[in-house]
Scaffold this motif. Sequence first.
Motif, short mmCIF file in Angstrom:
data_model
loop_
_atom_site.label_atom_id
_atom_site.label_comp_id
_atom_site.label_asym_id
_atom_site.label_seq_id
_atom_site.Cartn_x
_atom_site.Cartn_y
_atom_site.Cartn_z
N ARG A 1 82.99 33.23 30.94
CA ARG A 1 81.61 32.77 31.44
C ARG A 1 80.67 33.06 29.86
O ARG A 1 79.85 32.17 29.80
N ASN B 1 88.24 29.75 25.73
CA ASN B 1 88.78 30.80 26.40
C ASN B 1 90.42 30.62 26.49
O ASN B 1 91.31 31.66 26.53
N THR C 1 77.39 26.15 25.46
CA THR C 1 76.52 25.27 25.86
C THR C 1 75.18 25.61 25.00
O THR C 1 74.38 24.75 24.82
N GLN D 1 81.50 30.16 27.60
CA GLN D 1 80.95 28.88 28.38
C GLN D 1 79.59 28.76 27.92
O GLN D 1 78.78 27.83 27.71
N GLU D 2 78.72 29.89 28.15
CA GLU D 2 77.37 30.36 27.84
C GLU D 2 77.03 29.72 26.46
O GLU D 2 76.24 29.22 25.92
N TYR E 1 80.56 23.99 29.42
CA TYR E 1 81.54 24.64 30.03
C TYR E 1 82.95 24.10 29.60
O TYR E 1 83.83 25.01 29.87
N ARG E 2 83.27 22.72 29.42
CA ARG E 2 84.50 22.51 29.16
C ARG E 2 85.09 23.01 27.84
O ARG E 2 86.11 23.38 27.67
N GLN E 3 83.95 22.92 26.92
CA GLN E 3 84.17 23.71 25.18
C GLN E 3 84.64 25.13 25.77
O GLN E 3 85.57 25.46 24.96
N GLY E 4 83.69 25.79 26.33
CA GLY E 4 83.99 27.12 26.66
C GLY E 4 85.39 27.62 27.25
O GLY E 4 86.08 28.47 26.82
N LYS E 5 85.78 26.73 28.12
CA LYS E 5 87.18 26.93 28.83
C LYS E 5 88.26 26.80 27.98
O LYS E 5 89.10 27.39 27.94
#
Length: 216
Positions: free
Chosen positions: A132, A103, A139, A135-136, A96-100
């Motif tokens: 979303r 983004n 992950t 983040q997916e 989630y942190r990496q996806g943020k």
Amino acid sequence: MNRLLCSNHEWYNLNPFRVLDLSHRAPTELISRRYKALSLLLHPDKVRNAFGGGDKDREKAADRAATAFEFVRKAMESLQDEDKARHIRGLVDQGYRQGKKDNESASSARCSTGNSNSSSKSMDKIQKEELRMLQEKATLKIFAEIEYKRRDVEKRKRSHEMRERAQEDAEVKKCKNERTFEKKWKEEGRVEKRIGNWRDFQKVGGDHEQKKKKIG
């Protein structure tokens, strides 16, 4: 069932929370309820009886349900172990942190090119969906990399075991050949000894005959 058996499902289903379709912060009680609900939904007999069509189609649907349920069972098994569950939650947080971050980088790129409209509700909705998805994706990548490393270790371990077995088989074969050679050599030695004894016997017998003739 289609969600659990989608394209590349073996990689998507590495994340137990994705399998159960729950937030990684879901409490234990909710996890248990979801597992029971999915277990009933994916029971092969129930799917077989509810599925229309011929016997072949029903059996195929039951097999798919059994495969999907196996993913659910493994997911629940992982989350029942507190240490594993804690580790899995940490991996999802990492994703989630990496996806943020991804983004934020994408948003900055849009701003620099003038393709951003922060006042638009539709744009806000799109950005949330992009967050979303990123983040997916992040992950999924984390779980996939761990699984890939695990498989690589297993592959190396199997190769090492195969080499060891090959060496052991070669050693056994070598020892067997040596025993066979030694046995054959001993047998040939006994034969040569018997032949030698017979020749000696004939020689001794011949000498006696000659002595008798001389005496006569």
